[in-house]
Motif scaffolding. Sequence first.
Motif, PDB file in Angstrom:
ATOM      1  N   GLU A  36       0.810  -1.207   0.000  1.00  0.00           N
ATOM      2  CA  GLU A  36       0.000   0.000   0.000  1.00  0.00           C
ATOM      3  C   GLU A  36       0.844   1.258   0.000  1.00  0.00           C
ATOM      4  N   GLY A  37       2.101   1.126   0.244  1.00  0.00           N
ATOM      5  CA  GLY A  37       2.983   2.269   0.206  1.00  0.00           C
ATOM      6  C   GLY A  37       2.817   3.212   1.382  1.00  0.00           C
ATOM      7  N   ARG A  38       2.215   2.747   2.435  1.00  0.00           N
ATOM      8  CA  ARG A  38       2.008   3.593   3.597  1.00  0.00           C
ATOM      9  C   ARG A  38       3.201   3.567   4.540  1.00  0.00           C
ATOM     10  N   GLY A  39       4.204   2.852   4.208  1.00  0.00           N
ATOM     11  CA  GLY A  39       5.355   2.770   5.089  1.00  0.00           C
ATOM     12  C   GLY A  39       5.144   1.694   6.132  1.00  0.00           C
ATOM     13  N   ARG A  40       5.765   1.877   7.254  1.00  0.00           N
ATOM     14  CA  ARG A  40       5.670   0.884   8.317  1.00  0.00           C
ATOM     15  C   ARG A  40       4.712   1.341   9.405  1.00  0.00           C
ATOM     16  N   MET A  41       4.209   0.379  10.134  1.00  0.00           N
ATOM     17  CA  MET A  41       3.357   0.702  11.273  1.00  0.00           C
ATOM     18  C   MET A  41       4.252   1.068  12.448  1.00  0.00           C
ATOM     19  N   HIS A  42       3.811   2.017  13.247  1.00  0.00           N
ATOM     20  CA  HIS A  42       4.613   2.496  14.362  1.00  0.00           C
ATOM     21  C   HIS A  42       3.889   2.283  15.684  1.00  0.00           C
ATOM     22  N   ARG A  43       4.685   2.239  16.729  1.00  0.00           N
ATOM     23  CA  ARG A  43       4.137   2.323  18.077  1.00  0.00           C
ATOM     24  C   ARG A  43       4.119   3.797  18.441  1.00  0.00           C
ATOM     25  N   TYR A  44       3.175   4.189  19.273  1.00  0.00           N
ATOM     26  CA  TYR A  44       3.031   5.588  19.623  1.00  0.00           C
ATOM     27  C   TYR A  44       3.342   5.796  21.096  1.00  0.00           C
ATOM     28  N   ARG A  45       3.775   7.008  21.415  1.00  0.00           N
ATOM     29  CA  ARG A  45       4.197   7.318  22.781  1.00  0.00           C
ATOM     30  C   ARG A  45       3.091   7.045  23.794  1.00  0.00           C
ATOM     31  N   ASN A  46       1.899   7.462  23.528  1.00  0.00           N
ATOM     32  CA  ASN A  46       0.778   7.274  24.448  1.00  0.00           C
ATOM     33  C   ASN A  46      -0.285   6.372  23.837  1.00  0.00           C
ATOM     34  N   GLY A  47       0.119   5.430  23.038  1.00  0.00           N
ATOM     35  CA  GLY A  47      -0.831   4.623  22.284  1.00  0.00           C
ATOM     36  C   GLY A  47      -1.790   3.824  23.147  1.00  0.00           C
ATOM     37  N   LYS A  48      -1.294   3.188  24.192  1.00  0.00           N
ATOM     38  CA  LYS A  48      -2.157   2.352  25.032  1.00  0.00           C
ATOM     39  C   LYS A  48      -3.127   3.209  25.840  1.00  0.00           C
ATOM     40  N   VAL A  49      -2.630   4.300  26.396  1.00  0.00           N
ATOM     41  CA  VAL A  49      -3.495   5.181  27.181  1.00  0.00           C
ATOM     42  C   VAL A  49      -4.572   5.788  26.287  1.00  0.00           C
ATOM     43  N   ALA A  50      -4.184   6.221  25.100  1.00  0.00           N
ATOM     44  CA  ALA A  50      -5.146   6.802  24.165  1.00  0.00           C
ATOM     45  C   ALA A  50      -6.179   5.766  23.735  1.00  0.00           C
ATOM     46  N   ALA A  51      -5.750   4.544  23.528  1.00  0.00           N
ATOM     47  CA  ALA A  51      -6.682   3.488  23.132  1.00  0.00           C
ATOM     48  C   ALA A  51      -7.677   3.192  24.251  1.00  0.00           C
ATOM     49  N   VAL A  52      -7.201   3.157  25.484  1.00  0.00           N
ATOM     50  CA  VAL A  52      -8.100   2.905  26.616  1.00  0.00           C
ATOM     51  C   VAL A  52      -9.114   4.041  26.746  1.00  0.00           C
ATOM     52  N   LEU A  53      -8.653   5.289  26.644  1.00  0.00           N
ATOM     53  CA  LEU A  53      -9.574   6.431  26.707  1.00  0.00           C
ATOM     54  C   LEU A  53     -10.620   6.366  25.601  1.00  0.00           C
ATOM     55  N   ALA A  54     -10.185   6.065  24.392  1.00  0.00           N
ATOM     56  CA  ALA A  54     -11.105   6.006  23.258  1.00  0.00           C
ATOM     57  C   ALA A  54     -12.109   4.874  23.416  1.00  0.00           C
ATOM     58  N   VAL A  55     -11.677   3.729  23.894  1.00  0.00           N
ATOM     59  CA  VAL A  55     -12.584   2.591  24.060  1.00  0.00           C
ATOM     60  C   VAL A  55     -13.595   2.874  25.173  1.00  0.00           C
ATOM     61  N   VAL A  56     -13.145   3.463  26.271  1.00  0.00           N
ATOM     62  CA  VAL A  56     -14.070   3.786  27.361  1.00  0.00           C
ATOM     63  C   VAL A  56     -15.103   4.815  26.889  1.00  0.00           C
ATOM     64  N   TYR A  57     -14.644   5.829  26.167  1.00  0.00           N
ATOM     65  CA  TYR A  57     -15.560   6.846  25.648  1.00  0.00           C
ATOM     66  C   TYR A  57     -16.553   6.236  24.659  1.00  0.00           C
ATOM     67  N   ALA A  58     -16.067   5.390  23.759  1.00  0.00           N
ATOM     68  CA  ALA A  58     -16.942   4.745  22.779  1.00  0.00           C
ATOM     69  C   ALA A  58     -17.954   3.837  23.476  1.00  0.00           C
TER      70      ALA A  58
END
Length: 141
Positions: A36-58
């Motif tokens: 797809e030419g999108r490059g590589r997938m990255h880990r993010y500095r606050n990825g887990k915390v952001a995911a937990v916040l987003a899932v709880v909000y959703a």
Amino acid sequence: MAGQATGRDSAPTFVEEGYGRASVKGSWVDAVVSREGRGRMHRYRNGKVAAVLAVVYAALVLVLGVVSLVILLTVRDPILLSGVALVGVTFPLGWLIWWGWNLVPFANPVLLTVVLAGAGLLQAWLIWRIFRGRPVPGDEV
């Protein structure tokens, strides 16, 4: 356990990496990301915390949306405190939708609840995108 895939039909190999992680080289995920030419997938500095916040909000938005729909569809004279809570939780999009809803000629409360829940899910995605931070340099998955 270092190895390398030798051809299109060969099995994926596991390449040992630091910190007790292993990645799969030659898998379909690696091929899709590179094609797809999108490059590589990255880990993010606050990825887990952001995911937990987003899932709880959703989850909160979905619970309020489902409760509002059940009340709307089952009660003869509904008093929608859950609908008001849904509008408040989905601020700022929820307020904009609420104020603009009178302009819609086919204003249906069930449709309004579904649109508010959709706006809340969009905001959950935005929460994840905004709060995850920048990619960690040199930590490509």
